[in-house]
Design a protein around this motif. Sequence first.
Motif, PDB file in Angstrom:
ATOM      1  N   GLU A  57       0.869  -1.178   0.000  1.00 26.30           N
ATOM      2  CA  GLU A  57       0.000   0.000   0.000  1.00 26.30           C
ATOM      3  C   GLU A  57       0.908   1.231   0.000  1.00 26.30           C
ATOM      4  O   GLU A  57       1.486   1.571   1.031  1.00 26.30           O
ATOM      5  CB  GLU A  57      -0.889  -0.046   1.251  1.00 26.30           C
ATOM      6  CG  GLU A  57      -1.981   0.988   1.300  1.00 26.30           C
ATOM      7  CD  GLU A  57      -2.898   0.739   2.487  1.00 26.30           C
ATOM      8  OE1 GLU A  57      -4.025   0.258   2.258  1.00 26.30           O
ATOM      9  OE2 GLU A  57      -2.488   1.024   3.635  1.00 26.30           O
ATOM     10  N   GLY A  58       1.088   1.808  -1.185  1.00 29.17           N
ATOM     11  CA  GLY A  58       2.036   2.916  -1.306  1.00 29.17           C
ATOM     12  C   GLY A  58       3.439   2.414  -1.032  1.00 29.17           C
ATOM     13  O   GLY A  58       3.902   1.462  -1.664  1.00 29.17           O
ATOM     14  N   ASP A  59       4.112   3.028  -0.061  1.00 28.84           N
ATOM     15  CA  ASP A  59       5.465   2.608   0.324  1.00 28.84           C
ATOM     16  C   ASP A  59       5.455   1.552   1.422  1.00 28.84           C
ATOM     17  O   ASP A  59       6.514   1.134   1.880  1.00 28.84           O
ATOM     18  CB  ASP A  59       6.280   3.816   0.816  1.00 28.84           C
ATOM     19  CG  ASP A  59       6.619   4.779  -0.302  1.00 28.84           C
ATOM     20  OD1 ASP A  59       6.606   4.355  -1.471  1.00 28.84           O
ATOM     21  OD2 ASP A  59       6.902   5.959  -0.012  1.00 28.84           O
ATOM     22  N   ARG A  60       4.281   1.146   1.853  1.00 29.01           N
ATOM     23  CA  ARG A  60       4.169   0.200   2.967  1.00 29.01           C
ATOM     24  C   ARG A  60       4.069  -1.231   2.442  1.00 29.01           C
ATOM     25  O   ARG A  60       3.309  -1.512   1.526  1.00 29.01           O
ATOM     26  CB  ARG A  60       2.951   0.533   3.822  1.00 29.01           C
ATOM     27  CG  ARG A  60       3.038   1.940   4.405  1.00 29.01           C
ATOM     28  CD  ARG A  60       1.779   2.307   5.152  1.00 29.01           C
ATOM     29  NE  ARG A  60       1.786   1.656   6.466  1.00 29.01           N
ATOM     30  CZ  ARG A  60       0.731   1.620   7.277  1.00 29.01           C
ATOM     31  NH1 ARG A  60      -0.417   2.165   6.920  1.00 29.01           N
ATOM     32  NH2 ARG A  60       0.827   1.018   8.449  1.00 29.01           N
ATOM     33  N   ILE A  61       4.858  -2.122   3.050  1.00 28.64           N
ATOM     34  CA  ILE A  61       4.860  -3.533   2.686  1.00 28.64           C
ATOM     35  C   ILE A  61       4.434  -4.337   3.914  1.00 28.64           C
ATOM     36  O   ILE A  61       4.998  -4.176   4.996  1.00 28.64           O
ATOM     37  CB  ILE A  61       6.257  -3.997   2.222  1.00 28.64           C
ATOM     38  CG1 ILE A  61       6.701  -3.216   0.987  1.00 28.64           C
ATOM     39  CG2 ILE A  61       6.270  -5.498   1.944  1.00 28.64           C
ATOM     40  CD1 ILE A  61       8.138  -3.494   0.561  1.00 28.64           C
ATOM     41  N   PHE A  62       3.449  -5.202   3.713  1.00 29.66           N
ATOM     42  CA  PHE A  62       2.940  -6.049   4.785  1.00 29.66           C
ATOM     43  C   PHE A  62       3.099  -7.510   4.386  1.00 29.66           C
ATOM     44  O   PHE A  62       2.854  -7.874   3.230  1.00 29.66           O
ATOM     45  CB  PHE A  62       1.453  -5.764   5.037  1.00 29.66           C
ATOM     46  CG  PHE A  62       1.165  -4.341   5.379  1.00 29.66           C
ATOM     47  CD1 PHE A  62       1.240  -3.887   6.694  1.00 29.66           C
ATOM     48  CD2 PHE A  62       0.821  -3.435   4.384  1.00 29.66           C
ATOM     49  CE1 PHE A  62       0.977  -2.558   7.006  1.00 29.66           C
ATOM     50  CE2 PHE A  62       0.551  -2.107   4.686  1.00 29.66           C
ATOM     51  CZ  PHE A  62       0.629  -1.669   6.006  1.00 29.66           C
ATOM     52  N   ILE A  63       3.485  -8.339   5.353  1.00 21.01           N
ATOM     53  CA  ILE A  63       3.589  -9.776   5.123  1.00 21.01           C
ATOM     54  C   ILE A  63       2.754 -10.498   6.175  1.00 21.01           C
ATOM     55  O   ILE A  63       2.414  -9.933   7.219  1.00 21.01           O
ATOM     56  CB  ILE A  63       5.055 -10.259   5.130  1.00 21.01           C
ATOM     57  CG1 ILE A  63       5.780  -9.838   6.414  1.00 21.01           C
ATOM     58  CG2 ILE A  63       5.779  -9.737   3.885  1.00 21.01           C
ATOM     59  CD1 ILE A  63       7.199 -10.369   6.541  1.00 21.01           C
ATOM     60  N   LEU A 137       6.764  -4.175   7.168  1.00 18.83           N
ATOM     61  CA  LEU A 137       8.207  -4.020   6.948  1.00 18.83           C
ATOM     62  C   LEU A 137       8.440  -2.534   6.676  1.00 18.83           C
ATOM     63  O   LEU A 137       8.294  -2.069   5.545  1.00 18.83           O
ATOM     64  CB  LEU A 137       8.653  -4.896   5.781  1.00 18.83           C
ATOM     65  CG  LEU A 137       8.376  -6.388   5.965  1.00 18.83           C
ATOM     66  CD1 LEU A 137       8.634  -7.140   4.665  1.00 18.83           C
ATOM     67  CD2 LEU A 137       9.175  -6.963   7.117  1.00 18.83           C
ATOM     68  N   GLU A 138       8.765  -1.813   7.736  1.00 20.80           N
ATOM     69  CA  GLU A 138       8.924  -0.354   7.649  1.00 20.80           C
ATOM     70  C   GLU A 138      10.306  -0.017   7.102  1.00 20.80           C
ATOM     71  O   GLU A 138      11.327  -0.395   7.696  1.00 20.80           O
ATOM     72  CB  GLU A 138       8.756   0.291   9.018  1.00 20.80           C
ATOM     73  CG  GLU A 138       7.363   0.114   9.587  1.00 20.80           C
ATOM     74  CD  GLU A 138       7.213   0.744  10.956  1.00 20.80           C
ATOM     75  OE1 GLU A 138       6.430   1.726  11.056  1.00 20.80           O
ATOM     76  OE2 GLU A 138       7.877   0.289  11.895  1.00 20.80           O
ATOM     77  N   ARG A 139      10.302   0.680   5.975  1.00 21.86           N
ATOM     78  CA  ARG A 139      11.567   1.051   5.336  1.00 21.86           C
ATOM     79  C   ARG A 139      12.336   2.021   6.229  1.00 21.86           C
ATOM     80  O   ARG A 139      11.778   2.993   6.730  1.00 21.86           O
ATOM     81  CB  ARG A 139      11.291   1.670   3.978  1.00 21.86           C
ATOM     82  CG  ARG A 139      12.521   1.877   3.142  1.00 21.86           C
ATOM     83  CD  ARG A 139      12.148   2.353   1.743  1.00 21.86           C
ATOM     84  NE  ARG A 139      13.304   2.222   0.899  1.00 21.86           N
ATOM     85  CZ  ARG A 139      13.272   1.941  -0.380  1.00 21.86           C
ATOM     86  NH1 ARG A 139      12.129   1.771  -0.976  1.00 21.86           N
ATOM     87  NH2 ARG A 139      14.378   1.849  -1.085  1.00 21.86           N
ATOM     88  N   VAL A 140      13.632   1.750   6.398  1.00 26.14           N
ATOM     89  CA  VAL A 140      14.504   2.626   7.164  1.00 26.14           C
ATOM     90  C   VAL A 140      15.030   3.687   6.210  1.00 26.14           C
ATOM     91  O   VAL A 140      15.578   3.368   5.150  1.00 26.14           O
ATOM     92  CB  VAL A 140      15.674   1.837   7.793  1.00 26.14           C
ATOM     93  CG1 VAL A 140      16.639   2.773   8.515  1.00 26.14           C
ATOM     94  CG2 VAL A 140      15.146   0.762   8.732  1.00 26.14           C
TER      95      VAL A 140
END
Length: 141
Positions: A57-63, A137-140
């Motif tokens: 969702e946009g820049d957000r990645i969920f697993i 998975l929050e991008r650093v």
Amino acid sequence: MTDSIDFNEMNRQVIANFRVNGGKGSGMAEGYPIVLVHHIGAKSGTARVTPLVPYVEGDRIFIFASKGGSPEHPAWFHNLVANPKTEVEYGTDRFPVVARVLTGAERDAIYEKQMELQPQFREYADNTTRVIPVVELERVK
């Protein structure tokens, strides 16, 4: 008698195809988004890579720690809880992330979106009594 599936070999093939095809799934994973999640064994300290079908969702990645609806969480989930700072490969990019387990309404909303896009995730939830964890998975930066 049914043939047993060698998940380690299947994952090796998905990872190799992902990297050869510029971050796209092929073979069994064709048509699905794929993220390669690097993680360190909580007990062993061994570096591992697991291909997963994310919700993006946009820049957000969920697993999703579905493990096909089995009664226990997958090993990668325990590894990310123990060692949340890691890296992922998504598309042609590799970048650092911090794993964050979602709870409550936030978890439920994201899982619902994944079930709408990937109906097999509803089956996974129906096949187990556990609540399937959702990890962002929050991008650093």
